[in-house]
Scaffold this active site. Sequence first.
Site, PDB file in Angstrom:
ATOM      1  N   GLU B 515      -4.431  -9.796  -2.393  1.00 44.55           N
ATOM      2  CA  GLU B 515      -5.318  -9.717  -3.560  1.00 44.55           C
ATOM      3  C   GLU B 515      -5.606  -8.289  -4.006  1.00 44.55           C
ATOM      4  O   GLU B 515      -6.354  -8.084  -4.971  1.00 44.55           O
ATOM      5  CB  GLU B 515      -6.637 -10.454  -3.246  1.00 44.55           C
ATOM      6  CG  GLU B 515      -6.418 -11.956  -3.141  1.00 44.55           C
ATOM      7  CD  GLU B 515      -7.281 -12.612  -2.091  1.00 44.55           C
ATOM      8  OE1 GLU B 515      -7.773 -11.888  -1.196  1.00 44.55           O
ATOM      9  OE2 GLU B 515      -7.434 -13.838  -2.138  1.00 44.55           O
ATOM     10  N   GLN B 628      -3.179  -8.551   2.953  1.00 48.15           N
ATOM     11  CA  GLN B 628      -3.006  -9.483   4.077  1.00 48.15           C
ATOM     12  C   GLN B 628      -1.615 -10.083   4.010  1.00 48.15           C
ATOM     13  O   GLN B 628      -0.898  -9.888   3.034  1.00 48.15           O
ATOM     14  CB  GLN B 628      -4.037 -10.586   3.992  1.00 48.15           C
ATOM     15  CG  GLN B 628      -3.937 -11.426   2.731  1.00 48.15           C
ATOM     16  CD  GLN B 628      -4.977 -12.508   2.651  1.00 48.15           C
ATOM     17  OE1 GLN B 628      -5.163 -13.266   3.580  1.00 48.15           O
ATOM     18  NE2 GLN B 628      -5.676 -12.570   1.528  1.00 48.15           N
TER      19      GLN B 628
END
Lengths: 296, 817
Positions: B515, B628
């Site tokens: 993100e 991530q």
Amino acid sequence: MTAAMRDWKAAIEATSGRADERIQSIVLALDNTDESETALPVASKLSELYQAVLHVAYVGESTVKRREKRESFNLNDEKTRGAVWEQSSGDPAEFVVRLTRELREPLLVLCTALGTQRGKNRFGSMAESIFALKPQRAVLLTPERGIKPWGLRRILLAHDGTPISHPAIGPAADLAQYSGAEVIAIHVAARGEERPKARGSLAAPLYVDQPQHEWPAWAEEFMKRVVAGGALRPGVHFKLKVIGGQAGSELADVAREQGVDLVVMAWHGHWDHADCATRVVVRNAGCPVMLVYSEG
Amino acid sequence: MNRSLFPIDIQNQSHSFREELQQVGNAGVAALFPGDLCTQNPQWLLVDEGFTMAREPETESLFAIGNGYIGNRGSLAEGSPLSAPATFVAGIFEQSETPGSVPELMLLPDWTGVRIWIDHEPLSMQCGEVLEHRRILDLHHGTLWREWRHRDREGRITRLVAFRLTSLADRHLLLHSVTLKAENHSSVIRFESCMEAEDRAVSLLAPDWKPRRDSARPNVLPLALRVPGRDTTVAFGLTSHLLHTGRVAGRRAMHMDRGQILEQCEVELEAGTECHLHRIVSVFTSRDGATPFENSMRHLREVVPRGIASAVSAHVSEWETCWQTADIELEGDDTLQRALRFAAYHLISAANPDDNRVSIGARALSGPGYKGHVFWDTETYMVPFFIHTHPPAARALLEYRYHTLDAACRKALAAGFRGAMYPWESADTGDETTPEAMIAPSGEILKIRNGEMEVHVTADIAFAIWQYWQSTEDKDFFVNCGAEILLQSARFWASRGEMEPDGFYHIRHVIGPDEYHEDVDDNAYTNLMAAWNLQRGSETATLLKTNWPYAWQELSLRLRLTSEETDDWQKLASVMFIPFNPQTLLYEQFSGYFNKEHIDLKRYEPRSAAMDTILGHERIQKTDIVKQADVVLATFLLWDQIRPDARGANFRYYEPRTGHGSSLSPSVHALMAARIGDLECAQSYLRQAAEIDLGNNMGNAAGGVHAAALGGLWQAMVFGFAGFRAQSDGISFAPKLLPHWRRLSLPLLWRTRNLFVCIEPQTIRVSTPGQEPFRLRLEGGFEINACGGAAYIAERTASGWGAWQQVRAERGKDQRV
């Protein structure tokens, strides 16, 4: 809140008996230099805000009579009304620290240039010696500010999220309450540093899964701790800011950018190397810095 | 002199608390100490020694108890300046009238409040001296204990032992018990047992509601409140018993209004004697039935006569049953062993197989964090745990997505797409609940685009449904719920992208799991998962037509689906733009990723915050720092369709570029590192994953435990270190133990079989109850047609693993004793 809960809280407050820690004495350390005199407007204002007695501790090398000192410092009556003049005897640093220990709820105020032997990025020898004795609360300022009047409209509270920083909260809130200043609580998410390991630490989150949830929650949690640390005072307005970078330089930058009048931070009692965050802030913040001793 | 315990409650049939505990423990349970009732094995206990007020918010989260219906934080009963006691009921969301607000899990009245006065002085950690204090979370029995010894200003020493639980056997039942001993003083002890609703909840009570008492049970105190912004009522019933050994009966007073219940019990206690307060609470909501108040009263009428011992016993027994299929045993690493049990404990505490209209929020029921909203975390990180340990819970979680399918279709339609577009954040209705904006820590106001762009959640849900179906063969679920989601999600993907002149199907303007990079084109994870979803949608249609033609007929009519449309999905999947370079074996995370500024993350180590905090929101988007696991996660989920040589290549490329700014990241990296055989790296990430909550210094456990990270830890062990994979015709293992591990054993449910796997450095043993044969595979190519009721063992050889050998199943080796 129910009546039963109110009774409970009132009983705890009455039983826990928090001591009144309001500053009652301002100790201004002066030698016979112009630089040291730059601390006077700050000490004088703080004395007024706290309604505390101003003690002028003279630590100059030559013995000068009180009247001569006053004349030589060009101190007018307005600034030093009610001041108690103390003449050093023995080791100057020990004299200042002893004096602060003897007084009730003292706050030491001095210029970093106090004393004469200065190395690169070091403070005056007497300032260094005084701080080696770890005074509980002290305001340090650099001589660059001169003797212009000092007021308090904005306080920067530096907090690294550890319980060690908590002792700075109360003094910042006190001053904000007395002066009507706003408090910007600032947290620096540091690079090049391990996360604090002290129990109860609240550093900036290492995992920000969803910032729209993490940051408001973290800010609320941070402020809860600040409030629990003694910041909840009538009329005190707090703001929170988080920035990333090197703690010392970031704090100093924010202090300058935001036109801060006083930085309040906990101090662990040591600043062995010249680039430690506390020294960097004191040198570069462009305003006085209140150091609150906290055992670390 | 022993005196009989004297119950203040008017019920003549009351047992003493001591007697009841003895019944539970089958031994002389000391009333002041957990004794047999509390598990003794330290690997099952989470202990918080002493008291650090500043740490209270985290401690409350870690020590939370729950049963999937209700959750309660591990707060001190008497409170402290930093206490945030909270009780949540799954699915009970409130909605403020403030414009732009989103629903949030409602903070219900704290039922654990007990304040104690000793000769009119409060017993509080803030006054006097704490001589001893600890909280113990018994993971095995799902019970929270507290032991506290305190000297007040007058020198009076008081010892207190308390426990509480949310029953796993009877999810509406909550128990709380406090034992107090006056060690060196004779005093008047006053207990204030209370439950208070927040003012805002009280003001919205139904106008006709009045405090009511049940004449048949005057000791039961009710509290009911209406949920703001929802037509939902929550009702509590509370009954307390005070038992003591003194000669003088206590005084009792009750006060209740529409906002609170307060019961005061006063006894005179002699030095060396003790008294016990136990409280039974029942909770019902109008989601459970039209008359929650009556249900609560009826419930207490049934429970109270049976006694607290019976309730505790049923609860303990239920937890033990759960652990039979969920406990991973690890010899050689006590810290990790406890972390694994902590993870499973909180996951079990979060799920309710009996309610398929709720799901698990990001912080489960352990805190207010994330407002109770449900993310992709649940399907991708938590559901696999339930699929292989407690499939009914997995099914309920997936049915939640079925019940919110209409909302997903509404969202797709509103955005100009077809099919089902699941919300990034979901609450009770299934509508999008992602906040539209946030104030960044820098003070900047940022628009939140995840609800609009982080569309991979739709494929993630479809993926979890397929995994469940493949691992359980639950035809009823597949035909009646799962298939429709698979079809509607495939239809969404067929409308979300565009065929472009290059002949490929592109999906633009998305946010992938990474993100840090918003509004990107052709995110590899999204496109790979979308292609997979399109294929499974088409396959679902074929399966239905072949095996359940009536179901297909009904569904295709209702959804206006044609064979042409479902055939097109296959074609779109085959031309999906997948940014893979066969020379480098790398997937480009999104178009243009390889041109981003490279940042050497090592230069920032050690660091005390996430990289986006350090660099700032704008700056990080220009770099190649990955938040991530993104491509790495895709290589794990789609293992069989990723070229074997590309799995390690992508891990080695992206791992050093990943900042792990999400708690979901370390576990996937541990898993993948284990799978590709980099055990040193796997160990490092496994430790990180285990410390996300238990490390206590991550800065955000106050809002609750990281439920998905806990699921990720379980997956790292099972899918990573055990190398377990469920396949269409069988299962396979690729064990990798860390050097200091002596034994890893785990139960696994797969297609109604209770498998038991035991891995030691030199052997792997798999017991396979059940009847139907299946293929049992092992890394290196050995496989066998495994029969039910047997055990299979393979030994490590110099070059890998040897062939499976069938052996006779043995009790103790092939099942939990």
